[in-house]
Write an enzyme that holds these catalytic residues in place. Structure first.
Site, PDB file in Angstrom:
ATOM      1  N   GLY A  70       0.796  -1.224   0.000  1.00 27.82           N
ATOM      2  CA  GLY A  70       0.000   0.000   0.000  1.00 27.82           C
ATOM      3  C   GLY A  70       0.828   1.274   0.000  1.00 27.82           C
ATOM      4  O   GLY A  70       0.510   2.232  -0.703  1.00 27.82           O
ATOM      5  N   ASN A  86      -8.983   3.304   7.488  1.00 32.47           N
ATOM      6  CA  ASN A  86      -8.344   2.255   8.292  1.00 32.47           C
ATOM      7  C   ASN A  86      -8.594   2.382   9.785  1.00 32.47           C
ATOM      8  O   ASN A  86      -8.450   1.420  10.525  1.00 32.47           O
ATOM      9  CB  ASN A  86      -6.837   2.233   8.026  1.00 32.47           C
ATOM     10  CG  ASN A  86      -6.199   3.600   8.088  1.00 32.47           C
ATOM     11  OD1 ASN A  86      -6.624   4.533   7.405  1.00 32.47           O
ATOM     12  ND2 ASN A  86      -5.190   3.735   8.914  1.00 32.47           N
ATOM     13  N   GLN A 107      -7.754  -1.055   2.669  1.00 34.30           N
ATOM     14  CA  GLN A 107      -8.598  -1.719   3.673  1.00 34.30           C
ATOM     15  C   GLN A 107      -9.833  -2.375   3.055  1.00 34.30           C
ATOM     16  O   GLN A 107     -10.519  -3.151   3.710  1.00 34.30           O
ATOM     17  CB  GLN A 107      -9.057  -0.711   4.743  1.00 34.30           C
ATOM     18  CG  GLN A 107      -7.933  -0.197   5.630  1.00 34.30           C
ATOM     19  CD  GLN A 107      -7.344  -1.274   6.541  1.00 34.30           C
ATOM     20  OE1 GLN A 107      -7.961  -2.306   6.813  1.00 34.30           O
ATOM     21  NE2 GLN A 107      -6.132  -1.042   7.024  1.00 34.30           N
ATOM     22  N   SER A 165      -3.077  -3.891  -0.910  1.00 36.09           N
ATOM     23  CA  SER A 165      -1.947  -4.495  -0.189  1.00 36.09           C
ATOM     24  C   SER A 165      -2.331  -5.896   0.281  1.00 36.09           C
ATOM     25  O   SER A 165      -3.348  -6.072   0.961  1.00 36.09           O
ATOM     26  CB  SER A 165      -1.609  -3.605   1.006  1.00 36.09           C
ATOM     27  OG  SER A 165      -0.587  -4.190   1.769  1.00 36.09           O
ATOM     28  N   THR A 194      13.275  -7.270  -9.452  1.00 38.47           N
ATOM     29  CA  THR A 194      12.872  -8.671  -9.559  1.00 38.47           C
ATOM     30  C   THR A 194      11.620  -8.916  -8.737  1.00 38.47           C
ATOM     31  O   THR A 194      11.522  -8.491  -7.586  1.00 38.47           O
ATOM     32  CB  THR A 194      14.029  -9.584  -9.081  1.00 38.47           C
ATOM     33  OG1 THR A 194      15.156  -9.281  -9.908  1.00 38.47           O
ATOM     34  CG2 THR A 194      13.678 -11.050  -9.195  1.00 38.47           C
ATOM     35  N   CYS A 231      -0.407   1.802  11.846  1.00 37.55           N
ATOM     36  CA  CYS A 231       0.867   2.157  11.203  1.00 37.55           C
ATOM     37  C   CYS A 231       1.553   3.286  11.968  1.00 37.55           C
ATOM     38  O   CYS A 231       2.706   3.578  11.738  1.00 37.55           O
ATOM     39  CB  CYS A 231       0.651   2.593   9.759  1.00 37.55           C
ATOM     40  SG  CYS A 231       0.062   1.265   8.728  1.00 37.55           S
TER      41      CYS A 231
HETATM   42  N1  PLP Z   1      -3.327   2.646   3.229  1.00 37.41           N
HETATM   43  C1  PLP Z   1      -4.124   2.240   4.225  1.00 37.41           C
HETATM   44  C2  PLP Z   1      -5.546   2.710   4.260  1.00 37.41           C
HETATM   45  C3  PLP Z   1      -3.627   1.392   5.222  1.00 37.41           C
HETATM   46  O1  PLP Z   1      -4.431   0.996   6.213  1.00 37.41           O
HETATM   47  C4  PLP Z   1      -2.270   0.983   5.168  1.00 37.41           C
HETATM   48  C5  PLP Z   1      -1.695   0.164   6.251  1.00 37.41           C
HETATM   49  O2  PLP Z   1      -2.194   0.112   7.349  1.00 37.41           O
HETATM   50  C6  PLP Z   1      -1.483   1.420   4.088  1.00 37.41           C
HETATM   51  C7  PLP Z   1      -2.046   2.257   3.143  1.00 37.41           C
HETATM   52  C8  PLP Z   1      -0.056   0.976   3.945  1.00 37.41           C
HETATM   53  O3  PLP Z   1      -0.023  -0.339   3.431  1.00 37.41           O
HETATM   54  P1  PLP Z   1       1.282  -1.251   3.516  1.00 37.41           P
HETATM   55  O4  PLP Z   1       1.399  -1.705   4.924  1.00 37.41           O
HETATM   56  O5  PLP Z   1       1.021  -2.386   2.584  1.00 37.41           O
HETATM   57  O6  PLP Z   1       2.416  -0.424   3.056  1.00 37.41           O
END
Ligand code: PLP
Length: 383
Positions: A73, A152, A180, A200, A238, A325
């Site tokens: 993501g 999220n 999400q 993701s 790769t 995150c």
């Molecule tokens: N976007 C959203 C809405 C997310 O909830 C997250 C991760 O929590 C991401 C992007 C980032 O994704 P990734 O962990 O695959 O980098």
């Protein structure tokens, strides 16, 4: 004391699907050739990538050539935002909502420092973007609108089709961060009409560090990573063959069982709320009625979300405070701030996110544990 662990943080990451795990092993141990090599040993991994691309495309009603594999993501979001900005020579403005993930917001901040203007759309108390505000703010300098499919932290699903319609009416491209949403609710890129969509794998029981971005075949996008000719020269490096295979298996499985899981997970979320109401706890449920079934954001009055999270952890229950995150920072979440969650509740926020492994029993246990922690805190305070 042996605890049964209850994992209720599926918006942070999910358990790898076991069929996906079985499928990926072969590409680590036996069929490990570099898919770009010219000898016959590379044929099987190279075919596996293309098969997975086809499976993923059909899950979101895209064409196979519209799927580009990425590391997830964060990369997909950076790619869409930065490539479009650079292709327009860092001129004009980009419109995003105030509640985007940091992968979007921090990319915007970076672009802002280089001359692009960023217009932030507000949200109401349910976390919904108002299409009328987009209509008011979009102008002849707008080069991209990027609004997340579902949030999220609170699960609110945005009126993406309506927003895309407005952007396109003004000749503006539209990206959605659907990290999400993909694998959890039905998504049809042709129906909603987006130009770019980011997903993701680890959010839908795939392997961490893999993802994909849908790029409509009518759009040209510049490469973010330069190097080899992989992904039609748009994403050098790769390929993570095993991860890509696992992502295809996991997404197909989630899409095939989606209706059943959505309803099961909705029951679990509803059970949790019913139980908390039964315990007469003072809390607000954040988000809108049109939300992801598994995300339950709760703000409890006059208690620290951080404390709740740690006490639940002690009981073997894993939840998050605010965005996962960003969970190392103890600042009030930008999403809850934008939604104007009342000050006496905002710091008492925890996010539970249920997935396909959760049960009704989990909801009962979590509610009981929250009740016990809050009761204990009140008893201590009154002493
Ligand atoms: N976007 C959203 C809405 C997310 O909830 C997250 C991760 O929590 C991401 C992007 C980032 O994704 P990734 O962990 O695959 O980098």
């Amino acid at each position: 004391m042996i605890l049964k662990k209850i994992y209720a943080d599926n918006a942070a990451t999910t358990r790898l699907d076991e069929d996906a795990f079985e499928a990926m092993k072969k590409y680590m141990i036996d069929e490990y050739a570099n898919p770009s090599a010219n000898y016959s040993f590379s044929r099987i991994p190279s075919k596996a990538i293309e098969d997975s691309r086809g499976i993923i495309a059909s899950c979101i009603n895209a064409d196979k050539n519209e799927i580009y594999f990425t590391s997830g993501g964060t990369e997909g979001n950076n790619w869409a935002i930065k490539s479009i900005a650079h292709s327009k020579h860092l001129k004009g403005n980009i419109i995003v909502s105030k509640i985007e993930h940091h992968a979007i917001l921090k990319s915007c901040k970076w672009l802002e420092e280089q001359g692009i203007s960023i217009i932030y759309l507000s949200v109401n108390e349910k976390g919904e973007v108002d299409p009328k505000e987009l209509e008011e703010k979009i102008n002849s300098d707008t080069i991209l609108v990027s609004i997340m499919y579902a949030n999220n932290e609170v699960g609110t699903i945005q009126p993406i089709k309506q927003l895309v319609h407005i952007a396109h009416k003004h000749g503006v491209l539209f990206h959605t961060d659907a990290v999400q949403a993909v694998g959890h609710i039905p998504i049809d890129v042709k129906d909603i009409g987006v130009d770019f969509l980011t997903a993701s794998a680890h959010k839908f029981n795939g392997y961490k560090g893999t993802g994909f971005t849908y790029v409509s075949s009518s759009i040209e996008i510049d490469s973010l990573l330069s190097g080899g000719a992989q992904e039609k020269g748009k994403r050098a490096g790769t390929e993570n063959v095993a991860g890509i295979v696992a992502m295809g298996v996991a997404l197909k499985k989630n899409c095939e069982t989606m209706a059943c899981h959505m309803s099961k997970i909705q029951h679990i979320s509803d059970k949790l709320i019913t139980m908390l109401d039964m315990y007469k706890l003072d809390f607000i449920r954040n988000g809108s009625a049109y939300s992801l079934p598994g995300i339950v954001s709760l703000s409890f009055k006059n208690i620290e979300g951080e404390l709740l999270m740690h006490r639940l952890d002690f009981k073997g229950i894993y939840v998050s405070t605010g965005a996962s995150c960003n969970s190392k920072e103890t600042v009030a979440s930008h999403v809850l701030e934008a939604m104007n969650v009342p000050s006496e509740y905002i710091n008492g926020t925890i996010r539970l996110s249920f997935g396909k492994e959760n049960t009704l029993y989990d909801a009962e246990e979590v509610a009981k544990a929250i009740y016990e922690i809050i009761q204990m805190k009140q008893v201590m305070k009154s002493k």
